[in-house]
Design an enzyme around this catalytic site. Structure first.
Site, PDB file in Angstrom:
ATOM      1  N   TYR A  22      13.712  -0.817   0.106  1.00 19.73           N
ATOM      2  CA  TYR A  22      13.156  -1.980   0.557  1.00 19.73           C
ATOM      3  C   TYR A  22      14.082  -2.894   1.336  1.00 19.73           C
ATOM      4  O   TYR A  22      13.597  -4.054   1.570  1.00 19.73           O
ATOM      5  CB  TYR A  22      12.811  -2.576  -0.729  1.00 19.73           C
ATOM      6  CG  TYR A  22      11.507  -2.126  -1.401  1.00 19.73           C
ATOM      7  CD1 TYR A  22      10.425  -1.386  -0.956  1.00 19.73           C
ATOM      8  CD2 TYR A  22      11.566  -1.640  -2.670  1.00 19.73           C
ATOM      9  CE1 TYR A  22       9.399  -0.975  -1.300  1.00 19.73           C
ATOM     10  CE2 TYR A  22      10.685  -0.732  -3.302  1.00 19.73           C
ATOM     11  CZ  TYR A  22       9.482  -0.583  -2.870  1.00 19.73           C
ATOM     12  OH  TYR A  22       8.450   0.287  -3.419  1.00 19.73           O
ATOM     13  N   ASP A  83     -11.812  -7.254  -5.094  1.00 17.20           N
ATOM     14  CA  ASP A  83     -12.921  -8.382  -5.383  1.00 17.20           C
ATOM     15  C   ASP A  83     -12.528  -9.573  -4.879  1.00 17.20           C
ATOM     16  O   ASP A  83     -13.295 -10.079  -4.360  1.00 17.20           O
ATOM     17  CB  ASP A  83     -13.383  -8.050  -6.872  1.00 17.20           C
ATOM     18  CG  ASP A  83     -14.131  -7.025  -7.099  1.00 17.20           C
ATOM     19  OD1 ASP A  83     -14.435  -5.999  -6.103  1.00 17.20           O
ATOM     20  OD2 ASP A  83     -14.568  -6.887  -8.158  1.00 17.20           O
ATOM     21  N   HIS A  96       2.893  -3.452   3.772  1.00 15.61           N
ATOM     22  CA  HIS A  96       3.992  -2.657   2.848  1.00 15.61           C
ATOM     23  C   HIS A  96       5.289  -2.617   3.318  1.00 15.61           C
ATOM     24  O   HIS A  96       5.268  -2.206   4.943  1.00 15.61           O
ATOM     25  CB  HIS A  96       3.429  -1.330   2.369  1.00 15.61           C
ATOM     26  CG  HIS A  96       2.037  -1.351   1.684  1.00 15.61           C
ATOM     27  ND1 HIS A  96       2.190  -1.749   0.333  1.00 15.61           N
ATOM     28  CD2 HIS A  96       1.041  -0.927   2.092  1.00 15.61           C
ATOM     29  CE1 HIS A  96       0.839  -1.823   0.121  1.00 15.61           C
ATOM     30  NE2 HIS A  96       0.314  -1.361   1.007  1.00 15.61           N
ATOM     31  N   SER A  98       7.742  -0.249   3.099  1.00 13.00           N
ATOM     32  CA  SER A  98       7.873   0.744   3.096  1.00 13.00           C
ATOM     33  C   SER A  98       6.662   1.726   3.893  1.00 13.00           C
ATOM     34  O   SER A  98       5.551   1.174   3.759  1.00 13.00           O
ATOM     35  CB  SER A  98       8.047   1.761   1.451  1.00 13.00           C
ATOM     36  OG  SER A  98       7.156   1.641   0.874  1.00 13.00           O
TER      37      SER A  98
HETATM   38  C1  DQA Z   1       5.421  -1.769  -1.604  1.00 13.72           C
HETATM   39  C2  DQA Z   1       4.964  -0.165  -1.793  1.00 13.72           C
HETATM   40  C3  DQA Z   1       4.124  -0.210  -3.376  1.00 13.72           C
HETATM   41  O1  DQA Z   1       3.762   1.131  -3.345  1.00 13.72           O
HETATM   42  C4  DQA Z   1       5.291  -0.593  -4.284  1.00 13.72           C
HETATM   43  O2  DQA Z   1       4.583  -0.319  -5.382  1.00 13.72           O
HETATM   44  C5  DQA Z   1       5.932  -1.719  -3.889  1.00 13.72           C
HETATM   45  C6  DQA Z   1       6.088  -2.327  -2.744  1.00 13.72           C
HETATM   46  C7  DQA Z   1       5.974  -1.954  -0.225  1.00 13.72           C
HETATM   47  O3  DQA Z   1       6.384  -3.006   0.204  1.00 13.72           O
HETATM   48  O4  DQA Z   1       6.680  -0.907   0.446  1.00 13.72           O
HETATM   49  O5  DQA Z   1       6.075  -2.595  -4.847  1.00 13.72           O
HETATM   50  O6  DQA Z   1       4.161  -2.664  -1.567  1.00 13.72           O
END
Ligand code: DQA
Length: 137
Positions: A22, A83, A96, A98
């Site tokens: 991250y 929802d 995300h 990642s």
């Molecule tokens: C995330 C990816 C998710 O799978 C993970 O649980 C996170 C971060 C990301 O920003 O890559 O907490 O959302």
């Protein structure tokens, strides 16, 4: 344009946890970068580790032009957040940092994508900026 950036569970640990995944920037630093990038827009930020509070934040966001949502692990199983997204007219872009598709199998499932306008993943902290920019197209 009024944009709301919502970060869910464990995103407050960004810059501290799993830096190889991250990055080393904290959530505050990332948010500062977003404010600078969207200098002509109004940006608000919300982070919570609690599923219900994230739902409430989404429910209260009707006056925003767009929501950029990184729900963290809730992405993969929270029907409540799904929802909440479906209950409002404001478009939501799922984000995300990642590339969730190149990681563990459980991360390849998102229960919120179907009710989101689109999905951006894999660009680190720039995923938020790309998602915000998508509202201007
Ligand atoms: C995330 C990816 C998710 O799978 C993970 O649980 C996170 C971060 C990301 O920003 O890559 O907490 O959302």
């Amino acid at each position: 344009m009024k944009l709301l950036f919502i970060n869910g569970v464990n995103l407050n640990m960004t810059g501290i946890r799993e830096k190889d995944v991250y990055g080393s920037h904290t959530l505050d630093e990332i948010n500062c970068e977003i404010v600078n990038h969207f200098a002509d827009d109004e940006c608000e930020f919300y982070q919570s580790n609690n599923e219900g509070d994230i739902c409430t934040a989404i429910q209260c966001a009707e006056h925003f032009d767009g929501i950029i949502l990184n729900a963290g692990a809730y992405t993969h199983y929270s029907y409540a957040i799904r929802d909440a997204i479906a209950s409002i007219k404001t478009p939501v872009v799922e984000v995300h940092m990642s590339n969730v598709h190149s990681r563990e199998d459980f991360r390849k499932t998102s229960v919120i994508s179907e009710v989101c306008k689109g999905v951006i993943c894999g660009f680190g902290k720039n995923s938020y900026i790309l998602a915000g920019e998508s509202f201007k197209l």
